[in-house]
Motif scaffolding. Structure first.
Motif, PDB file in Angstrom:
ATOM      1  N   VAL A 168       0.835  -1.196   0.000  1.00 22.26           N
ATOM      2  CA  VAL A 168       0.000   0.000   0.000  1.00 22.26           C
ATOM      3  C   VAL A 168       0.872   1.249   0.000  1.00 22.26           C
ATOM      4  CG1 VAL A 168      -1.707   1.311   1.321  1.00 22.26           C
ATOM      5  CG2 VAL A 168      -1.937  -1.168   1.100  1.00 22.26           C
ATOM      6  N   VAL A 169       1.921   1.249   0.821  1.00 25.35           N
ATOM      7  CA  VAL A 169       2.825   2.401   0.875  1.00 25.35           C
ATOM      8  C   VAL A 169       3.465   2.643  -0.489  1.00 25.35           C
ATOM      9  CG1 VAL A 169       4.907   3.334   1.955  1.00 25.35           C
ATOM     10  CG2 VAL A 169       3.235   2.071   3.338  1.00 25.35           C
ATOM     11  N   ARG A 170       3.915   1.581  -1.130  1.00 21.53           N
ATOM     12  CA  ARG A 170       4.529   1.732  -2.450  1.00 21.53           C
ATOM     13  C   ARG A 170       3.517   2.224  -3.482  1.00 21.53           C
ATOM     14  NH1 ARG A 170       7.014  -2.930  -0.380  1.00 21.53           N
ATOM     15  NH2 ARG A 170       5.554  -4.349  -1.427  1.00 21.53           N
ATOM     16  N   ALA A 171       2.278   1.763  -3.374  1.00 21.62           N
ATOM     17  CA  ALA A 171       1.243   2.208  -4.303  1.00 21.62           C
ATOM     18  C   ALA A 171       0.934   3.684  -4.115  1.00 21.62           C
ATOM     19  CB  ALA A 171      -0.029   1.369  -4.123  1.00 21.62           C
ATOM     20  N   THR A 197       9.231  -0.421   4.376  1.00 16.55           N
ATOM     21  CA  THR A 197      10.573   0.011   4.736  1.00 16.55           C
ATOM     22  C   THR A 197      10.707   1.509   4.488  1.00 16.55           C
ATOM     23  OG1 THR A 197      11.480  -0.343   2.524  1.00 16.55           O
ATOM     24  CG2 THR A 197      11.438  -2.244   4.016  1.00 16.55           C
ATOM     25  N   VAL A 198      11.782   2.081   5.006  1.00 20.99           N
ATOM     26  CA  VAL A 198      12.048   3.492   4.742  1.00 20.99           C
ATOM     27  C   VAL A 198      12.247   3.712   3.245  1.00 20.99           C
ATOM     28  CG1 VAL A 198      13.633   5.401   5.179  1.00 20.99           C
ATOM     29  CG2 VAL A 198      12.976   3.883   7.051  1.00 20.99           C
ATOM     30  N   ALA A 199      12.850   2.745   2.570  1.00 19.78           N
ATOM     31  CA  ALA A 199      13.037   2.863   1.121  1.00 19.78           C
ATOM     32  C   ALA A 199      11.701   2.972   0.385  1.00 19.78           C
ATOM     33  CB  ALA A 199      13.827   1.662   0.595  1.00 19.78           C
ATOM     34  N   ASP A 200      10.660   2.329   0.918  1.00 17.07           N
ATOM     35  CA  ASP A 200       9.337   2.414   0.289  1.00 17.07           C
ATOM     36  C   ASP A 200       8.773   3.829   0.328  1.00 17.07           C
ATOM     37  OD1 ASP A 200       9.281  -0.315  -0.289  1.00 17.07           O
ATOM     38  OD2 ASP A 200       8.358  -0.820   1.638  1.00 17.07           O
ATOM     39  N   LEU A 205       8.824  11.126  -0.099  1.00 22.00           N
ATOM     40  CA  LEU A 205       9.746  12.115   0.451  1.00 22.00           C
ATOM     41  C   LEU A 205      10.420  12.956  -0.627  1.00 22.00           C
ATOM     42  CD1 LEU A 205      11.399   9.962   3.269  1.00 22.00           C
ATOM     43  CD2 LEU A 205       9.574  11.656   3.491  1.00 22.00           C
ATOM     44  N   ALA A 206      10.289  12.543  -1.868  1.00 22.43           N
ATOM     45  CA  ALA A 206      10.893  13.300  -2.965  1.00 22.43           C
ATOM     46  C   ALA A 206      10.012  14.495  -3.323  1.00 22.43           C
ATOM     47  CB  ALA A 206      11.071  12.397  -4.181  1.00 22.43           C
ATOM     48  N   GLN A 207      10.623  15.575  -3.696  1.00 16.71           N
ATOM     49  CA  GLN A 207       9.858  16.751  -4.097  1.00 16.71           C
ATOM     50  C   GLN A 207       9.311  16.553  -5.496  1.00 16.71           C
ATOM     51  OE1 GLN A 207      12.011  20.507  -3.990  1.00 16.71           O
ATOM     52  NE2 GLN A 207      10.308  21.405  -2.865  1.00 16.71           N
ATOM     53  N   GLY A 208       8.068  16.965  -5.702  1.00 16.58           N
ATOM     54  CA  GLY A 208       7.474  16.890  -7.026  1.00 16.58           C
ATOM     55  C   GLY A 208       6.443  15.797  -7.186  1.00 16.58           C
ATOM     56  N   GLN A 224      10.461   4.544  13.617  1.00 21.06           N
ATOM     57  CA  GLN A 224      10.300   5.998  13.658  1.00 21.06           C
ATOM     58  C   GLN A 224      11.628   6.742  13.631  1.00 21.06           C
ATOM     59  OE1 GLN A 224       6.639   6.804  13.979  1.00 21.06           O
ATOM     60  NE2 GLN A 224       7.577   8.345  12.683  1.00 21.06           N
ATOM     61  N   ASP A 225      12.681   6.203  14.259  1.00 17.18           N
ATOM     62  CA  ASP A 225      13.987   6.857  14.217  1.00 17.18           C
ATOM     63  C   ASP A 225      14.536   6.889  12.793  1.00 17.18           C
ATOM     64  OD1 ASP A 225      14.093   7.458  16.899  1.00 17.18           O
ATOM     65  OD2 ASP A 225      15.360   5.750  17.441  1.00 17.18           O
ATOM     66  N   GLU A 226      14.410   5.773  12.069  1.00 17.21           N
ATOM     67  CA  GLU A 226      14.890   5.726  10.694  1.00 17.21           C
ATOM     68  C   GLU A 226      14.094   6.669   9.799  1.00 17.21           C
ATOM     69  OE1 GLU A 226      15.346   1.728   9.125  1.00 17.21           O
ATOM     70  OE2 GLU A 226      15.391   0.958  11.179  1.00 17.21           O
ATOM     71  N   ILE A 227      12.806   6.748  10.044  1.00 15.37           N
ATOM     72  CA  ILE A 227      11.963   7.659   9.263  1.00 15.37           C
ATOM     73  C   ILE A 227      12.362   9.104   9.543  1.00 15.37           C
ATOM     74  CG2 ILE A 227       9.600   8.513   8.991  1.00 15.37           C
ATOM     75  CD1 ILE A 227       8.687   5.597   9.519  1.00 15.37           C
TER      76      ILE A 227
END
Length: 319
Positions: A168-171, A197-200, A205-208, A224-227
């Protein structure tokens, strides 16, 4: 944290649970957010038919779905299909919330949801979509899911979960939502299906990706720390007015990353409530951001549980 009560307002409207036929006269259809609840043991199909028969559907602006079962827990898909089959009857609908359910009615991890993409596809003018639940905890055949979609009108997207699937996060990150102003993801814990994951989160987090975004909530996470560390250098932060990293296991390490990262003093609000910060680091956060005029929420400080010499930290919402 549990959901002890149902919504009182939604999409700026007072919530009214659709009454039984013998109860009071109905208000104007567009003046309330209509809540459908099977707790008085009417099957959802009958409840829905009564609703469309008694309420002028063309004027309905907001719809809230409460418990859709009246006996044993069941997946939402058949009820959602019933609603979407009548989508053409609701030209004014602008907001939908799926699963306004309290902890007494069903644990959040037990809610058996489905693919919610058809809601966006069926209502192209929808401005707000909220969903409660995530992993079906092994109870249902179909977990919560979302497919990448383009939607030109959606302004608010909110997933409340004790375990939000990484799919869901990736979608979400792959969706085209040019009008999106508020995005809130309760990521939860891996034990309840929260495998993002944070990578997901990188596209978010990218602008645009979401040019109109003004509020971002990445919450309720055991990461939460990694985020926080990722957010500290995330391009999207520059366009935000408010940021929430609340409800998770944030410690001094995550807070230090925020202090070392890009300036956050342009934010109107920084929400870090339910955290595990030491008093000294919490004071530094207040000084660094609060003194610049940012409203900082550091309420609900938690203390780690100690078990067999180890510290255990917990999110606000899991099961």
């Amino acid at each position: 944290m549990t959901f002890a009560s149902h919504f009182e307002t939604f999409h700026g409207l007072p919530v009214l649970t659709f009454p039984e036929p013998h109860e009071e006269a109905l208000p104007a259809a567009g003046e309330v957010a209509w809540r459908l609840d099977c707790s008085w043991e009417t099957p959802f199909a009958e409840l829905w038919q009564s609703f469309v028969d008694r309420v002028p559907s063309a004027e309905v602006r907001a719809l809230v779905i409460g418990p859709w079962w009246h006996d044993e827990y069941s997946e939402l898909r058949p009820e959602l299909e019933l609603i979407l089959a009548d989508a053409g009857r609701f030209p004014a609908l602008r907001a939908v919330f799926l699963a306004d359910v309290t902890g007494e009615e069903c644990e959040i991890s037990w809610l058996q949801l489905t693919d919610v993409t058809p809601v966006l596809e069926s209502f192209p003018l929808l401005e707000e979509l909220g969903v409660r639940g995530g992993s079906s905890h092994g109870l249902g055949e179909e977990p919560l899911s979302l497919r990448p979609v383009r939607h030109g009108a959606l302004r608010v997207l909110r997933f409340e979960s004790g375990g939000l699937p990484g799919e869901v996060v990736r979608a979400v990150g792959a969706c085209e939502l040019p009008a999106l102003e508020r995005l809130e993801l309760w990521l939860g814990v891996s034990h309840y299906g929260g495998d993002a994951t944070v990578a997901d989160l990188a596209p978010v987090l990218a602008q645009g990706r979401f040019p109109a975004l003004r509020h971002l909530g990445l919450q309720d996470s055991e990461l939460q720390d990694e985020i926080a560390a990722a957010v500290a250098s995330a391009p999207v932060v520059a366009q935000l007015e408010s940021l929430s990293l609340s409800m998770g296991t944030l410690t001094d390490a995550g807070a230090e990353a925020l202090l070392r990262g890009q300036p956050l003093t342009h934010l109107e609000r920084l929400d870090l409530h339910h955290h595990f910060l030491s008093e000294s680091v919490a004071d530094r956060i207040r000084t660094a951001f609060g003194s610049a005029g940012t409203e900082v929420d550091l309420s609900d400080r938690q203390t780690p549980h100690r078990r067999r010499g180890e510290e255990w930290r917990y999110v606000a919402v899991s099961e």
